[in-house]
Design a protein around this motif. Structure first.
Motif, mmCIF file in Angstrom:
data_model
loop_
_atom_site.group_PDB
_atom_site.id
_atom_site.type_symbol
_atom_site.label_atom_id
_atom_site.label_comp_id
_atom_site.label_asym_id
_atom_site.label_seq_id
_atom_site.Cartn_x
_atom_site.Cartn_y
_atom_site.Cartn_z
ATOM 1 N N GLU A 143 -0.527 1.327 -20.734
ATOM 2 C CA GLU A 143 -0.804 2.655 -20.184
ATOM 3 C C GLU A 143 -1.703 2.636 -18.951
ATOM 4 N N ASN A 144 -2.292 1.482 -18.641
ATOM 5 C CA ASN A 144 -3.234 1.441 -17.519
ATOM 6 C C ASN A 144 -2.698 0.691 -16.299
ATOM 7 N N VAL A 145 -1.406 0.397 -16.321
ATOM 8 C CA VAL A 145 -0.724 -0.092 -15.113
ATOM 9 C C VAL A 145 0.473 0.813 -14.872
ATOM 10 N N ARG A 146 0.787 1.007 -13.612
ATOM 11 C CA ARG A 146 1.943 1.818 -13.233
ATOM 12 C C ARG A 146 2.806 0.964 -12.302
ATOM 13 N N ILE A 147 3.988 0.615 -12.781
ATOM 14 C CA ILE A 147 4.890 -0.190 -11.959
ATOM 15 C C ILE A 147 5.514 0.715 -10.914
ATOM 16 N N ARG A 148 5.130 0.488 -9.659
ATOM 17 C CA ARG A 148 5.550 1.358 -8.565
ATOM 18 C C ARG A 148 6.807 0.867 -7.847
ATOM 19 N N GLY A 149 7.173 -0.403 -8.072
ATOM 20 C CA GLY A 149 8.349 -0.921 -7.380
ATOM 21 C C GLY A 149 8.353 -2.429 -7.372
ATOM 22 N N LEU A 150 8.960 -2.993 -6.320
ATOM 23 C CA LEU A 150 9.152 -4.439 -6.229
ATOM 24 C C LEU A 150 8.596 -4.978 -4.917
ATOM 25 N N MET A 151 8.311 -6.285 -4.918
ATOM 26 C CA MET A 151 7.900 -6.995 -3.710
ATOM 27 C C MET A 151 8.665 -8.303 -3.638
ATOM 28 N N GLY A 152 9.017 -8.709 -2.413
ATOM 29 C CA GLY A 152 9.673 -9.999 -2.244
ATOM 30 C C GLY A 152 9.482 -10.538 -0.851
ATOM 31 N N GLN A 185 11.101 7.985 -13.905
ATOM 32 C CA GLN A 185 9.796 7.768 -13.291
ATOM 33 C C GLN A 185 9.909 7.824 -11.761
ATOM 34 N N PRO A 186 9.686 8.983 -11.185
ATOM 35 C CA PRO A 186 9.796 9.124 -9.725
ATOM 36 C C PRO A 186 8.782 8.291 -8.954
ATOM 37 N N THR A 187 7.734 7.804 -9.635
ATOM 38 C CA THR A 187 6.731 6.983 -8.944
ATOM 39 C C THR A 187 7.228 5.555 -8.700
ATOM 40 N N PHE A 188 8.366 5.192 -9.269
ATOM 41 C CA PHE A 188 8.964 3.882 -8.959
ATOM 42 C C PHE A 188 9.715 4.045 -7.643
ATOM 43 N N ASN A 189 8.990 3.897 -6.546
ATOM 44 C CA ASN A 189 9.567 4.258 -5.249
ATOM 45 C C ASN A 189 9.105 3.376 -4.096
ATOM 46 N N GLU A 190 8.510 2.206 -4.409
ATOM 47 C CA GLU A 190 8.012 1.333 -3.347
ATOM 48 C C GLU A 190 8.744 -0.005 -3.340
ATOM 49 N N LEU A 191 9.137 -0.427 -2.153
ATOM 50 C CA LEU A 191 9.767 -1.729 -1.968
ATOM 51 C C LEU A 191 9.017 -2.445 -0.854
ATOM 52 N N SER A 192 8.221 -3.430 -1.231
ATOM 53 C CA SER A 192 7.364 -4.141 -0.285
ATOM 54 C C SER A 192 8.072 -5.409 0.179
ATOM 55 N N MET A 193 8.616 -5.366 1.376
ATOM 56 C CA MET A 193 9.237 -6.560 1.958
ATOM 57 C C MET A 193 9.192 -6.453 3.474
ATOM 58 N N GLY A 194 9.044 -7.597 4.102
ATOM 59 C CA GLY A 194 8.933 -7.635 5.552
ATOM 60 C C GLY A 194 7.534 -7.991 5.993
ATOM 61 N N MET A 195 7.457 -9.016 6.878
ATOM 62 C CA MET A 195 6.175 -9.480 7.400
ATOM 63 C C MET A 195 6.253 -9.530 8.927
ATOM 64 N N SER A 196 5.292 -10.198 9.542
ATOM 65 C CA SER A 196 5.187 -10.161 11.004
ATOM 66 C C SER A 196 6.483 -10.547 11.705
ATOM 67 N N ASP A 197 7.174 -11.557 11.185
ATOM 68 C CA ASP A 197 8.355 -12.070 11.880
ATOM 69 C C ASP A 197 9.663 -11.394 11.490
ATOM 70 N N ASP A 198 9.689 -10.711 10.351
ATOM 71 C CA ASP A 198 10.983 -10.190 9.885
ATOM 72 C C ASP A 198 10.961 -8.730 9.442
ATOM 73 N N TYR A 199 9.868 -8.023 9.732
ATOM 74 C CA TYR A 199 9.774 -6.656 9.207
ATOM 75 C C TYR A 199 10.845 -5.695 9.746
ATOM 76 N N PRO A 200 11.352 -5.859 10.991
ATOM 77 C CA PRO A 200 12.430 -4.947 11.404
ATOM 78 C C PRO A 200 13.678 -5.079 10.527
ATOM 79 N N LEU A 201 14.010 -6.309 10.121
ATOM 80 C CA LEU A 201 15.143 -6.510 9.214
ATOM 81 C C LEU A 201 14.853 -5.886 7.848
#
Length: 231
Positions: A143-152, A185-201
């Protein structure tokens, strides 16, 4: 070129709905303060002690994201104030974060880290491992963590087709989970991907959070050796 100029170059390239995590690991407070004066509020760190020190000496309204490999014995140091943990790469780690968040009286936002790169040096769940953990449903009692999405993180390669393919696979898996285990769960809405060299893709394939460090702050000696591929 100044940090302010480079920051605005990145911000001006972002479409609506995509947020920047400015990766400030290994950089001094002065660099963060320059970006802060330009309106940046989300910063990413990869070491618990460094994050703790910066939190204590920088403005209170900074939203701190933890983007590195999180050791279980360091969790307690960042839980009282961290806004989001990007690298949950095991169920055990999720349980530990939940335990310390409960002690702190907080609900901490987390992203599940997926292994999409063709490299053994990167960490994370396979798609099937993630499906099996979510199917078990024990995570719903945390109950004290909220899975907001994925990262890769995509492979460190100049092959844009490969990078795009890896990002697309993560986006498709994100949509799969959004329509199944997180349909209510509408809060599952974040996808963390993309860094300095590839964030436009990454943006073109559905990223909502990009992690950019060197393009804004420049290189720091030793940073790429200690934590390759995180910004």
């Amino acid at each position: 070129m100044s940090i302010a100029t480079r920051l605005h170059e990145v911000l001006n390239s972002l479409p609506q709905g995509v947020r920047l995590v400015a990766i400030s690991k290994f950089h001094p407070n002065e660099a963060i303060e320059e970006a802060y004066r330009e309106g940046q509020r989300i910063f990413g760190e990869s070491r618990a002690q460094e994050l703790k020190a910066k939190h204590e000496t920088l403005p209170d309204d900074i939203e701190w994201h933890f983007i590195g490999t999180l050791q279980t014995n360091k969790i307690k140091y960042i839980i009282p104030y961290v806004a989001m943990i990007h690298g949950i790469d095991s169920y055990k780690l999720l349980v530990e974060v939940n335990k310390h968040a409960q002690k702190a009286g907080r609900v901490v936002d987390c992203l599940l880290q997926m292994h999409i790169a063709q490299e053994d040096t990167k960490f994370g769940f396979s798609f099937d491992e993630c499906r099996n953990i979510l199917k078990d449903e024990n995570w719903q009692a945390l109950e004290n963590v909220r899975i907001r999405g994925l990262m890769g993180m995509a492979s460190n390669t100049d092959n844009e087709e490969q990078i795009k393919k890896e990002f697309c696979s993560l986006y498709e898996f994100f949509v799969e989970l959004k329509n199944t285990h997180f349909a209510s769960q509408p809060t599952f809405n974040e996808l963390s991907m993309g860094m300095s060299d590839d964030y436009p893709l990454a943006i073109a394939t559905g990223s909502t959070l990009i992690r950019v460090g060197s393009r804004i702050f420049g290189q720091r000696a030793g940073s790429e050796v200690l934590h390759p591929g995180l910004a």
